[in-house]
Write an enzyme that holds these catalytic residues in place. Structure first.
Site, PDB file in Angstrom:
ATOM      1  N   HIS A  32       0.854  -1.192   0.000  1.00 33.89           N
ATOM      2  CA  HIS A  32       0.000   0.000   0.000  1.00 33.89           C
ATOM      3  C   HIS A  32       0.890   1.242   0.000  1.00 33.89           C
ATOM      4  O   HIS A  32       2.120   1.137  -0.110  1.00 33.89           O
ATOM      5  CB  HIS A  32      -0.952  -0.040   1.194  1.00 33.89           C
ATOM      6  N   HIS A  35       4.023   1.334   2.228  1.00 36.76           N
ATOM      7  CA  HIS A  35       5.176   0.638   1.636  1.00 36.76           C
ATOM      8  C   HIS A  35       5.779   1.478   0.504  1.00 36.76           C
ATOM      9  O   HIS A  35       6.997   1.548   0.346  1.00 36.76           O
ATOM     10  CB  HIS A  35       4.751  -0.713   1.065  1.00 36.76           C
ATOM     11  N   ARG A 185      -3.620  -5.168   7.096  1.00 40.28           N
ATOM     12  CA  ARG A 185      -4.738  -5.792   7.826  1.00 40.28           C
ATOM     13  C   ARG A 185      -6.035  -4.993   7.713  1.00 40.28           C
ATOM     14  O   ARG A 185      -7.102  -5.510   8.031  1.00 40.28           O
ATOM     15  CB  ARG A 185      -4.377  -5.978   9.298  1.00 40.28           C
TER      16      ARG A 185
HETATM   17  P1  AMP Z   1       4.560  -4.998   6.699  1.00 37.51           P
HETATM   18  O1  AMP Z   1       4.409  -5.403   5.270  1.00 37.51           O
HETATM   19  O2  AMP Z   1       3.271  -4.648   7.370  1.00 37.51           O
HETATM   20  O3  AMP Z   1       5.437  -5.938   7.491  1.00 37.51           O
HETATM   21  O4  AMP Z   1       5.343  -3.621   6.666  1.00 37.51           O
HETATM   22  C1  AMP Z   1       6.567  -3.495   5.985  1.00 37.51           C
HETATM   23  C2  AMP Z   1       7.170  -2.161   6.326  1.00 37.51           C
HETATM   24  O5  AMP Z   1       6.268  -1.130   5.961  1.00 37.51           O
HETATM   25  C3  AMP Z   1       7.420  -2.010   7.837  1.00 37.51           C
HETATM   26  O6  AMP Z   1       8.640  -1.312   8.020  1.00 37.51           O
HETATM   27  C4  AMP Z   1       6.245  -1.192   8.273  1.00 37.51           C
HETATM   28  O7  AMP Z   1       6.505  -0.422   9.433  1.00 37.51           O
HETATM   29  C5  AMP Z   1       6.043  -0.306   7.069  1.00 37.51           C
HETATM   30  N1  AMP Z   1       4.681   0.235   7.064  1.00 37.51           N
HETATM   31  C6  AMP Z   1       3.524  -0.456   7.206  1.00 37.51           C
HETATM   32  N2  AMP Z   1       2.470   0.384   7.222  1.00 37.51           N
HETATM   33  C7  AMP Z   1       2.974   1.640   7.105  1.00 37.51           C
HETATM   34  C8  AMP Z   1       2.418   2.951   7.070  1.00 37.51           C
HETATM   35  N3  AMP Z   1       1.100   3.157   7.164  1.00 37.51           N
HETATM   36  N4  AMP Z   1       3.243   4.003   6.946  1.00 37.51           N
HETATM   37  C9  AMP Z   1       4.587   3.822   6.853  1.00 37.51           C
HETATM   38  N5  AMP Z   1       5.190   2.619   6.874  1.00 37.51           N
HETATM   39  C10 AMP Z   1       4.397   1.536   7.001  1.00 37.51           C
END
Ligand code: AMP
Length: 281
Positions: A32, A35, A185
Site C-alpha cells: 500500500h 510501503h 490488515r
Molecule cells: P509490513 O508489510 O506490514 O510488514 O510492513 C513493511 C514495512 O512497511 C514495515 O517497516 C512497516 O513499518 C512499514 N509500514 C507499514 N504500514 C505503514 C504505514 N502506514 N506508513 C509507513 N510505513 C508503514
C-alpha cells in the site's frame, strides 16, 4: 526493469554486480502507500532499490492471523514496477528458513513490553528474519515504518548490538485522509469497523494536544486515550501506553521524548498506531 528473484542464489547473483549503495525495504506484501513511501525513499537515496516480500511465519503468534494474512503477488509486483524498484525477492518459506535452520535472534528489554507482551515470540520472529535479510542483501540502508515504532527500535537495537553494517532508517507513518494508519490488515475491517477505526488516531491526537497544552502526567494521557476509545463500543483496547521513547518503560512524568501507542481490536482485526511527543516542541 524490475527483476523478480525467488531463491537465495538468484538474489546473491543479482546483488553481486548491483550499483551501490543498496537500499532495502522488507515487507510482507499486500503493498500500500505506506510501503510505497519506503520504496520511494529507498529509490532516491540508493543506486539499487531492493524490496523483499515474505509473510514471515515466525513473527505470527496467532496461526489464523498468518493463514488469513492478505496476499496478492501480481498486484505487489506491479507496484514495485511502478516504483522503479530494481530487485524484488519473493522467496518461499524454505528459501528463507532452509531445513535445519535453528537460530533465533532475540532482542532484550526494548522487545518486552507492548507488542512484545501482547504477542509472545513476535519480535524474535521479526529480528530473526530481518537479520537474515540484512545478511542476504548486504544493503547500506534499510527502511522501516514508524507505524511499527517498537519494531524499528528492536531492529535498531539488534543492528547496533550485532554491528550489522546496514543503517536502519525510520520513515513517517502514512495515513488515510481520516487518520487511519495504512496497514495490510485494514482489508479485513467490515465497513462498520472501518468507520470506527480512525478512533485510534483521534485518541493519540487528543493526548498529544493535552501534552502540548502542558499535561505531563503519563497516567492522565493514558486515561484520556482510553476515554476516547471507550466512546466506540466496537473497539476493544489491548493497551494504551505513554512510555519513554528510548526504553519503552511506562512513564509517570513526561520529561523527554515519549511514545504514545495503542493496540485495539476491532472485530477480528488488531490495529496498532502511535505518535511521538516531546521531541523539540
Ligand atoms: P509490513 O508489510 O506490514 O510488514 O510492513 C513493511 C514495512 O512497511 C514495515 O517497516 C512497516 O513499518 C512499514 N509500514 C507499514 N504500514 C505503514 C504505514 N502506514 N506508513 C509507513 N510505513 C508503514
Amino acid at each position: 526493469m524490475t527483476r523478480i528473484l525467488r531463491t537465495r542464489a538468484e538474489l546473491r547473483a543479482a546483488l553481486a554486480d548491483a550499483p551501490r549503495p543498496v537500499g532495502l525495504v522488507p515487507t510482507m506484501g499486500w503493498l500500500h502507500d505506506g510501503h510505497r513511501a519506503l520504496m520511494r525513499r529507498a529509490r532516491v537515496e540508493n543506486a539499487t532499490a531492493v524490496v523483499t516480500i515474505f509473510v514471515n511465519p515466525r513473527q505470527f503468534d496467532d496461526a489464523s492471523d498468518y493463514t488469513r494474512y492478505p496476499r496478492d503477488t501480481a498486484a505487489d509486483i506491479a507496484i514495485c514496477e511502478a516504483e522503479a524498484v530494481d530487485l524484488v525477492w519473493l522467496p518461499e518459506v524454505d528459501e528463507v528458513y532452509p531445513p535445519g535452520f535453528d537460530t533465533t535472534v532475540s532482542v532484550g528489554a526494548v522487545a518486552e513490553p507492548l507488542e512484545g507482551a501482547a504477542r509472545p515470540g513476535h519480535f524474535d520472529g521479526v529480528a530473526t528474519v530481518v537479520a537474515t535479510l540484512f545478511a542476504l542483501v548486504g544493503a547500506e540502508h534499510a527502511y522501516f515504518g514508524q507505524k511499527d515504532a517498537q519494531q524499528v527500535m528492536v531492529i535498531s537495537r539488534m543492528a547496533a548490538d550485532l554491528a550489522l553494517p546496514t543503517q536502519v532508517i525510520p520513515c513517517p507513518t502514512v495515513r488515510e485522509p481520516d487518520g487511519l494508519a495504512l496497514s495490510s490488515r485494514n482489508v479485513h475491517l467490515t465497513p462498520q469497523e472501518r468507520e470506527v477505526a480512525p478512533v485510534l488516531h483521534r485518541a493519540l491526537l487528543a493526548a498529544r494536544e493535552a501534552y502540548r497544552e502542558g499535561e505531563r502526567e503519563g497516567e492522565v494521557l493514558r486515561a484520556l486515550m482510553l476515554e476516547i476509545l471507550a466512546d466506540e463500543p466496537l473497539a476493544q483496547v489491548e493497551y494504551a501506553s505513554c512510555a519513554d521513547a528510548l526504553t519503552l518503560r511506562e512513564l509517570q512524568r513526561i520529561e523527554g521524548p515519549a511514545l504514545l501507542s495503542l493496540a485495539v481490536v476491532l472485530g477480528t482485526t488488531r490495529l496498532i498506531d502511535n505518535e511521538l511527543i516531546g521531541l523539540e516542541e
